[in-house]
Motif scaffolding. Structure first.
Motif, PDB file in Angstrom:
ATOM      1  N   GLY A  38       0.789  -1.232   0.000  1.00 44.16           N
ATOM      2  CA  GLY A  38       0.000   0.000   0.000  1.00 44.16           C
ATOM      3  C   GLY A  38       0.815   1.272   0.000  1.00 44.16           C
ATOM      4  O   GLY A  38       0.268   2.358   0.220  1.00 44.16           O
ATOM      5  N   ASN A  39       2.117   1.157  -0.278  1.00 43.29           N
ATOM      6  CA  ASN A  39       3.008   2.317  -0.275  1.00 43.29           C
ATOM      7  C   ASN A  39       3.253   2.789  -1.701  1.00 43.29           C
ATOM      8  O   ASN A  39       4.235   2.409  -2.348  1.00 43.29           O
ATOM      9  CB  ASN A  39       4.319   1.954   0.426  1.00 43.29           C
ATOM     10  CG  ASN A  39       4.092   1.545   1.867  1.00 43.29           C
ATOM     11  OD1 ASN A  39       3.583   2.316   2.663  1.00 43.29           O
ATOM     12  ND2 ASN A  39       4.453   0.312   2.197  1.00 43.29           N
TER      13      ASN A  39
ATOM     14  N   ASP B  36       3.207   7.340   6.679  1.00 41.44           N
ATOM     15  CA  ASP B  36       2.547   7.049   5.415  1.00 41.44           C
ATOM     16  C   ASP B  36       3.572   7.004   4.290  1.00 41.44           C
ATOM     17  O   ASP B  36       4.784   7.094   4.530  1.00 41.44           O
ATOM     18  CB  ASP B  36       1.430   8.057   5.136  1.00 41.44           C
ATOM     19  CG  ASP B  36       1.933   9.495   4.941  1.00 41.44           C
ATOM     20  OD1 ASP B  36       3.158   9.703   4.715  1.00 41.44           O
ATOM     21  OD2 ASP B  36       1.102  10.429   5.007  1.00 41.44           O
ATOM     22  N   ALA B  37       3.107   6.878   3.062  1.00 46.57           N
ATOM     23  CA  ALA B  37       4.020   6.721   1.925  1.00 46.57           C
ATOM     24  C   ALA B  37       4.814   7.984   1.628  1.00 46.57           C
ATOM     25  O   ALA B  37       5.787   7.937   0.874  1.00 46.57           O
ATOM     26  CB  ALA B  37       3.246   6.283   0.682  1.00 46.57           C
ATOM     27  N   ARG B  38       4.409   9.110   2.221  1.00 41.56           N
ATOM     28  CA  ARG B  38       5.191  10.345   2.097  1.00 41.56           C
ATOM     29  C   ARG B  38       6.044  10.564   3.343  1.00 41.56           C
ATOM     30  O   ARG B  38       6.597  11.636   3.551  1.00 41.56           O
ATOM     31  CB  ARG B  38       4.283  11.535   1.814  1.00 41.56           C
ATOM     32  CG  ARG B  38       3.479  11.359   0.530  1.00 41.56           C
ATOM     33  CD  ARG B  38       2.788  12.633   0.097  1.00 41.56           C
ATOM     34  NE  ARG B  38       3.703  13.605  -0.476  1.00 41.56           N
ATOM     35  CZ  ARG B  38       4.194  13.575  -1.720  1.00 41.56           C
ATOM     36  NH1 ARG B  38       3.848  12.595  -2.536  1.00 41.56           N
ATOM     37  NH2 ARG B  38       5.020  14.508  -2.156  1.00 41.56           N
ATOM     38  N   LEU B  39       6.124   9.512   4.168  1.00 38.01           N
ATOM     39  CA  LEU B  39       6.985   9.454   5.352  1.00 38.01           C
ATOM     40  C   LEU B  39       6.559  10.423   6.445  1.00 38.01           C
ATOM     41  O   LEU B  39       7.349  10.768   7.331  1.00 38.01           O
ATOM     42  CB  LEU B  39       8.455   9.670   4.960  1.00 38.01           C
ATOM     43  CG  LEU B  39       8.961   8.768   3.828  1.00 38.01           C
ATOM     44  CD1 LEU B  39      10.448   8.998   3.588  1.00 38.01           C
ATOM     45  CD2 LEU B  39       8.681   7.304   4.090  1.00 38.01           C
TER      46      LEU B  39
ATOM     47  N   ALA C  67       7.624   1.775  10.807  1.00 36.42           N
ATOM     48  CA  ALA C  67       7.330   1.244   9.472  1.00 36.42           C
ATOM     49  C   ALA C  67       6.368   2.117   8.674  1.00 36.42           C
ATOM     50  O   ALA C  67       5.449   2.735   9.212  1.00 36.42           O
ATOM     51  CB  ALA C  67       6.773  -0.171   9.587  1.00 36.42           C
ATOM     52  N   MET C  68       6.595   2.117   7.364  1.00 37.50           N
ATOM     53  CA  MET C  68       5.753   2.816   6.408  1.00 37.50           C
ATOM     54  C   MET C  68       4.558   1.949   6.023  1.00 37.50           C
ATOM     55  O   MET C  68       4.704   0.758   5.774  1.00 37.50           O
ATOM     56  CB  MET C  68       6.587   3.149   5.166  1.00 37.50           C
ATOM     57  CG  MET C  68       5.821   3.756   4.007  1.00 37.50           C
ATOM     58  SD  MET C  68       6.920   4.319   2.683  1.00 37.50           S
ATOM     59  CE  MET C  68       7.807   2.820   2.230  1.00 37.50           C
ATOM     60  N   GLY C  69       3.388   2.560   5.956  1.00 33.04           N
ATOM     61  CA  GLY C  69       2.192   1.836   5.546  1.00 33.04           C
ATOM     62  C   GLY C  69       0.982   2.748   5.551  1.00 33.04           C
ATOM     63  O   GLY C  69       0.993   3.822   6.159  1.00 33.04           O
ATOM     64  N   PRO C  70      -0.104   2.315   4.893  1.00 32.08           N
ATOM     65  CA  PRO C  70      -1.282   3.182   4.780  1.00 32.08           C
ATOM     66  C   PRO C  70      -2.158   3.220   6.027  1.00 32.08           C
ATOM     67  O   PRO C  70      -2.955   4.151   6.181  1.00 32.08           O
ATOM     68  CB  PRO C  70      -2.041   2.573   3.598  1.00 32.08           C
ATOM     69  CG  PRO C  70      -1.654   1.127   3.614  1.00 32.08           C
ATOM     70  CD  PRO C  70      -0.221   1.095   4.083  1.00 32.08           C
ATOM     71  N   ASP C  71      -2.044   2.240   6.907  1.00 35.58           N
ATOM     72  CA  ASP C  71      -2.941   2.110   8.047  1.00 35.58           C
ATOM     73  C   ASP C  71      -2.171   2.377   9.341  1.00 35.58           C
ATOM     74  O   ASP C  71      -1.244   1.637   9.677  1.00 35.58           O
ATOM     75  CB  ASP C  71      -3.539   0.705   8.076  1.00 35.58           C
ATOM     76  CG  ASP C  71      -4.644   0.549   9.104  1.00 35.58           C
ATOM     77  OD1 ASP C  71      -4.706   1.367  10.033  1.00 35.58           O
ATOM     78  OD2 ASP C  71      -5.441  -0.396   8.980  1.00 35.58           O
ATOM     79  N   PRO C  72      -2.565   3.407  10.097  1.00 35.29           N
ATOM     80  CA  PRO C  72      -1.842   3.700  11.349  1.00 35.29           C
ATOM     81  C   PRO C  72      -1.950   2.606  12.396  1.00 35.29           C
ATOM     82  O   PRO C  72      -1.162   2.598  13.351  1.00 35.29           O
ATOM     83  CB  PRO C  72      -2.507   4.993  11.836  1.00 35.29           C
ATOM     84  CG  PRO C  72      -3.822   5.060  11.152  1.00 35.29           C
ATOM     85  CD  PRO C  72      -3.638   4.385   9.835  1.00 35.29           C
TER      86      PRO C  72
END
Length: 538
Positions: free
Chosen positions: A110-111, A491-494, A480-485
């Protein structure tokens, strides 16, 4: 408080890149805070000097994990750079990007924007590959990548020939079309010196009026106004100081220190923070979770032919190679001891290479506690052939143990906590045996010293792995990077989920560990992260 547009915490592998890129053009003011000091140290600059920085009190955080059940309740030592350049100033300099499938896997989680096609141009832009540019490799970037195939120890030829005899392909570039095969590692050196991110990125930017580098500055916590990060508090020379960020605070303190600083700032598991008396700013239970690391072990052999032991052990040998290095910046001291390498499938059913290989024409089994005896190896000719797992399934965690910001966190890697990880390392041990019996290696092996020829069954080899394996120093994934907190931190924009003005840009954002050494992917993350920051500022 002094104010800057961007405040970067940590002048390591990622932070030096960010400081350079964000200060380019002079539009934005940037402050870079580093807990350590200058990288202008002989043992940092000389490539093989990482043997001295391995336990250096002033250049290294010298972390220890908690006792780990999977490795017989042993603790694992984690060197981390506490110096300008961070771990790129004390590592073994091996330049490995990772497999294309690693980054496509990040994207599939999802990134968006992190697939291989997205990161390949960033890799090409950041490197100056002295072998020249092609479809995969770049030329003219800040980071020098050197091919050492023509100057490695002669026994590397035996190692590669043995690999070819057992069915591996000779791969001249693990960062090219494919990672799979056996060959010689490329390293980040320039003109015989280490090329850290301090050398490659920060030093050329030091003269910019809009960039301020603050050394010996230990960040204790981030400052918030409601849910917005507005600055950082740090201790320098016994004095508490503060800096303010008009636009963003960027955490680039690494896989250990970034989650540690977040937790001390009130960002983490609220139950954990409350128990320690820390006011909760934002509930983020995944901070410090998803910890991943590569685990490795060596097979040690006495050699019938001279190895680097014969050169580096006697005083006259050290004097000769020292003089060679001083006069010409060449010879063994200009290289890493991890000269040969490779990536293999431990069995044909694996979809991708899952084991990394290492060949070191030196051995140092009698090192004194607290010393990495690269410059004082064994008295006999010896060499090491090692492996590590590329994609471990074990997941660990780390967390602060008190409200003291200067106390080291507790680190729980959970090594070998899955049957999958144990099984693939046992397969790798069997492969090392097959490799050692191939004629080109068999003819130079006098004796297998460890684990010893009597250990042959899966159970015996698994027991040896639990008894002798250790970190190969690639911790990542703790923010970790991912769409779900619920399952990630950024998130994908860090950007940190649920907070404004705060990003994490370093190895802690890896959702899954990459295949091989992680310094190159960390630098790529910083390059791409700088792009994201500047795009959002436009």
């Amino acid at each position: 408080m002094d104010e800057f547009d961007y405040l970067i915490v940590g002048a390591g592998s990622a932070g030096c890149v960010l400081a350079s890129r964000l200060s380019e053009g002079g539009k934005y003011s940037v402050a870079l805070l580093e807990a350590g000091g200058s990288e202008l140290n002989f043992w940092v600059r000389m490539p093989i000097g990482y043997g001295k920085t391995f336990y250096h009190d002033h250049l290294n955080w010298k972390y220890m994990t908690e006792p780990e059940p999977g490795i017989n309740n042993r603790q694992s030592y984690w060197p981390r750079g506490k110096v300008i350049g961070g771990s790129s100033s004390i590592n073994a300099m091996v330049f490995i990007r990772g497999q294309a499938a690693d980054f496509d896997g990040w994207k599939a989680l999802g990134n968006a924007g992190w697939g291989y096609d997205d990161v390949l141009p960033v890799y090409r832009r950041m490197e100056n590959n002295l072998a020249g540019a092609d479809e995969w490799r770049g030329r003219g970037g800040p980071l020098t990548v050197t091919n050492i195939e023509s100057v490695v120890h002669p026994l590397c030829k035996n190692y590669i020939a043995a690999g070819v005899e057992v069915g591996l392909t000779h791969n001249p570039d693990f960062n090219g079309r494919t990672q799979e095969g056996i060959g010689i590692y490329q390293i980040t050196t320039r003109n015989g010196f280490r090329c850290s991110t301090a050398t490659a990125y920060l030093n050329p930017a030091r003269g910019r009026q809009n960039l301020k580098v603050i050394k010996e500055a230990r960040v204790t916590r981030l400052l918030f106004e409601g849910k917005r990060a507005v600055g950082a508090e740090y201790r320098q020379g016994g004095e508490i100081k503060r800096l303010k960020a008009r636009r963003e605070v960027i955490l680039s303190a690494g896989a250990v220190n970034s989650p540690q600083i977040l937790q001390h700032s009130g960002v983490g598991d609220p139950d954990h923070l409350k128990r320690l008396g820390i006011e909760v700013v934002h509930a983020a239970p995944q901070v410090g979770r998803n910890l991943q690391d590569h685990l490795g072990f060596d097979h040690l052999y006495k050699s019938t032919k001279p190895t680097l032991n014969n050169v580096l052990r006697p005083w006259w040998g050290r004097f000769a190679v020292g003089l060679q290095y001083v006069l010409t910046r060449s010879g063994p001291l200009s290289l890493s001891v991890n000269q040969g390498g490779g990536f293999i499938r431990s069995n044909p059913e694996r979809a991708h290479p899952n084991i990394q290989l290492y060949f070191s024409p030196v051995s140092y089994t009698r090192a004194q506690p607290g010393k990495r005896a690269l410059l004082s190896p064994d008295v006999f000719p010896g060499f090491l052939v090692g492996v590590s797992n590329c994609h471990p399934t074990s997941r660990g965690w780390l967390g602060i143990r008190s409200n003291d910001p200067f106390a080291a966190p507790e680190i729980h890697p959970n090594y070998l906590s899955t049957d999958t990880d144990v099984a693939e390392l046992v397969e790798a041990a069997h492969f090392l045996r097959r490799l050692s019996k191939a004629a080109p290696l068999r003819e130079i092996i006098k004796e297998e010293m460890k684990p010893g020829p009597d250990l042959v069954s899966d159970e015996e080899l698994a027991a040896d792995i639990r008894a002798r394996s250790g970190s190969v120093f690639h911790p990542c994934g703790t923010c970790a990077m991912g769409p779900d907190p619920v399952y990630s931190v950024v998130d994908a924009r860090l950007r940190v989920h649920g907070l404004d003005g705060l990003r994490v840009i370093d190895a802690s954002i890896f959702p899954r560990i990459t295949s091989g050494n992680i310094n190159a992917p960390t630098i790529m993350v910083a390059e791409k992260g700088a792009d994201l920051v500047l795009a959002d500022a436009a």
